[in-house]
Design an enzyme around this catalytic site. Structure first.
Site, PDB file in Angstrom:
ATOM      1  N   LYS A   1       8.657   8.996   6.723  1.00 10.64           N
ATOM      2  CA  LYS A   1       8.334   7.615   6.401  1.00 10.64           C
ATOM      3  C   LYS A   1       8.590   6.735   7.619  1.00 10.64           C
ATOM      4  O   LYS A   1       9.252   7.147   8.550  1.00 10.64           O
ATOM      5  CB  LYS A   1       9.183   7.122   5.223  1.00 10.64           C
ATOM      6  CG  LYS A   1       8.670   7.651   3.892  1.00 10.64           C
ATOM      7  CD  LYS A   1       9.391   7.057   2.684  1.00 10.64           C
ATOM      8  CE  LYS A   1       9.412   5.573   2.625  1.00 10.64           C
ATOM      9  NZ  LYS A   1       8.092   4.920   2.661  1.00 10.64           N
TER      10      LYS A   1
ATOM     11  N   GLU B   1      13.813   0.975   3.524  1.00 12.82           N
ATOM     12  CA  GLU B   1      13.278   1.929   2.533  1.00 12.82           C
ATOM     13  C   GLU B   1      14.304   3.011   2.209  1.00 12.82           C
ATOM     14  O   GLU B   1      14.468   3.397   1.050  1.00 12.82           O
ATOM     15  CB  GLU B   1      11.987   2.574   3.066  1.00 12.82           C
ATOM     16  CG  GLU B   1      10.823   1.614   3.087  1.00 12.82           C
ATOM     17  CD  GLU B   1       9.594   2.177   3.780  1.00 12.82           C
ATOM     18  OE1 GLU B   1       8.492   1.714   3.454  1.00 12.82           O
ATOM     19  OE2 GLU B   1       9.714   3.060   4.646  1.00 12.82           O
TER      20      GLU B   1
HETATM   21  C1  5RP Z   1       6.401   2.148   5.633  1.00 11.91           C
HETATM   22  C2  5RP Z   1       6.160   3.478   5.065  1.00 11.91           C
HETATM   23  C3  5RP Z   1       4.943   3.656   4.231  1.00 11.91           C
HETATM   24  O1  5RP Z   1       5.319   4.003   2.949  1.00 11.91           O
HETATM   25  C4  5RP Z   1       4.085   4.720   4.836  1.00 11.91           C
HETATM   26  O2  5RP Z   1       3.780   4.316   6.168  1.00 11.91           O
HETATM   27  C5  5RP Z   1       2.801   4.938   4.037  1.00 11.91           C
HETATM   28  O3  5RP Z   1       1.992   3.818   4.151  1.00 11.91           O
HETATM   29  P1  5RP Z   1       0.551   3.761   3.482  1.00 11.91           P
HETATM   30  O4  5RP Z   1       0.742   3.776   2.021  1.00 11.91           O
HETATM   31  O5  5RP Z   1      -0.013   2.458   4.013  1.00 11.91           O
HETATM   32  O6  5RP Z   1      -0.211   4.957   3.991  1.00 11.91           O
HETATM   33  O7  5RP Z   1       6.907   4.407   5.240  1.00 11.91           O
HETATM   34  O8  5RP Z   1       7.492   2.134   6.513  1.00 11.91           O
END
Ligand code: 5RP
Length: 234
Positions: free
Chosen positions: A96, A105
């Protein structure tokens, strides 16, 4: 289904897990944004829940849409966090931080009884690492920290390009917590646990985007429908 429709479908499936009175962690990114939007519709129709946003962007959106927000300091833990991911593997370990929000997160997910990850099929991998691993670093001594990251990676048999995440203007991207991000192109992280603990020992590393053992379930939307994968009981 388009990629966006798949993200919306995964978010809708996660919404079915939400019950009145729940304290929710609200993720960041395009898939999590669908969850926040769909949740807000339910809130407007009378659902009583509170949320902890994992980024300033999610905070602004949730507030605009009328979701009541709290902080982790207001409650003793959350019931459920719903968030996206950049990759997930067969163990439900994740990368992530593609949206630069990995620190909040991870704090929010770690304080939740359950974490449901919502994704489209493109995030499924056998081995984590094709997506460059985001690593949040303190700005002080960041170049020394990058050297230490390279050494830590080498100690677990990994190497690859390490570069600061840049904003659209070309400056180093500053996270919501005022740190910088290093993206590490390790390609194949065969032992994510070993890498995670090696990275955690570096003083300048605030957190990294390997989420190990945090996801309870992954809901994957594909062209043929929705699949839910639950962590097997240990
Ligand atoms: C943010 C994250 C997001 O959950 C990850 O990048 C996925 O993003 P998306 O749903 O736009 O593909 O970790 O820090």
């Amino acid at each position: 289904m388009s990629a966006d429709e798949m993200k919306k479908a995964a978010a809708a499936a996660a919404l079915e897990e939400v019950r009145p009175g729940m304290r929710l962690g609200l993720g960041t990114g395009s898939t999590a944004t669908w969850f926040v939007r769909l949740l807000a519709e339910r809130v407007a129709a009378g659902l009583d829940v509170v949320g902890v946003p994992t980024s300033k962007a999610t905070e602004v959106l949730a507030r605009e849409l009328g979701i009541r927000l709290i902080t982790l300091d207001d409650v003793a833990g959350l019931d459920l966090t719903v968030d996206g991911a950049d990759e997930f593997d067969p163990n439900l370990d994740l990368i992530k931080g593609g949206g630069a929000a990995l620190l909040r997160e991870k704090i929010v997910a770690a304080d939740s009884r359950r974490m449901i990850v919502i994704t489209d099929e493109s995030k499924r991998v056998e081995t984590l690492g094709a997506f460059p691993l985001p690593i949040e670093v303190v700005t002080f001594g960041a170049t020394a920290t990058i050297r230490a990251i390279a050494d830590a990676a080498r100690s677990v048999g990994l190497s690859g390009a390490l570069g600061f995440r840049r904003s659209a203007e070309g400056d180093k991207l500053v996270t919501d917590q005022g740190n910088w991000l290093v993206d590490a192109s390790f390609r194949q992280i065969s032992d994510p646990k070993a890498l995670a603990s090696a990275l955690s020992r570096i003083p300048g590393v605030v957190e990294h985007g390997l989420f190990i053992g945090l996801a309870s379930s992954v809901i994957v939307a594909g062209r043929t429908g929705i699949q839910r994968i639950d962590r097997s009981p240990t």
